[in-house]
Design an enzyme around this catalytic site. Sequence first.
Site, PDB file in Angstrom:
ATOM      1  CD  GLU A  88      -2.719  -0.845   2.404  1.00  0.00           C
ATOM      2  OE1 GLU A  88      -2.524  -0.145   3.616  1.00  0.00           O
ATOM      3  OE2 GLU A  88      -3.735  -1.939   2.623  1.00  0.00           O
ATOM      4  CG  ASP A  99      -3.614   9.010   7.640  1.00  0.00           C
ATOM      5  OD1 ASP A  99      -3.977   7.707   7.738  1.00  0.00           O
ATOM      6  OD2 ASP A  99      -3.442   9.526   6.641  1.00  0.00           O
TER       7      ASP A  99
END
Length: 277
Positions: free
Chosen positions: A50, A61
């Site tokens: 990824e 995040d």
Amino acid sequence: MTTRIDRRFEAVRAEGRAALVTFVMAGDPDPETSLDIVRALPKAGADLIELGMPFTDPMADGPAIQAAGVRALAAGMSLRKTLALVRAFRAEDDATPIILMGYFNPIYVYGVDSFLADARTAGVDGLIVVDLPPEEDHELCKPALAAGLNFIRLATPTTDDKRLPAVLANTSGFVYYVSVTGITGAAIPDYGKVTGAVARIKRHTDLPVAVGFGVKNAETAEAIARGADGVVVGTALVEAVRLSLSEGRATPATVEAVSAVVRDIAAGVRRVSKKAA
């Protein structure tokens, strides 16, 4: 159509083990070192990669991945350069699946049709776009599927049986189960609950289920591999990058620092045999 992601999960299943999915931020700490890191991942034991698309407002995040995005943007990384990184990787590796992960805004600015065409040409296999719910599938998901890219959806502990069919409707490649609620790198999952959650998702889909959040070392990877088709690690890798830097810049130790963490986690994943007795 069978994709690289499909083929890799089939191959790993034939080996009788879970897949290791590694996340790094494209362009962190600089574009050149980032390419070297990505090239090193399969050799260290990564089955799928990824690649984060740096963005200025990465709300899902945690601090470590946010900091990686800041470093990448400061080094001049862009979505166009991210695709160039994939093209450079593909010149040497035509087998390892590459999934771009991030937010819709940079793709929207790029232009959806242009992005999908360029991503496919570069050698991208799939997308994870965390801020597009199923209700917005017409924006990117369905065009991506039509372009031959897998669209991987996130499921969470709060995704109940009523919501799951909508989440899975246009998902392909695999399902990414986020094993804790909250931002990346925030907590350690309850491994018993992870196994049960994966089993529940599998009642709704034949797709592999990869589990992320909370994977830090061989032991945590091994625990998750027992109940999942794939183990996803990200925060531990971007932290390895950060800790290897000197005054914010890459050092000769940077690539090996990431590779060492991947080798350790890959060993934990591979300790779990899924071969039928």
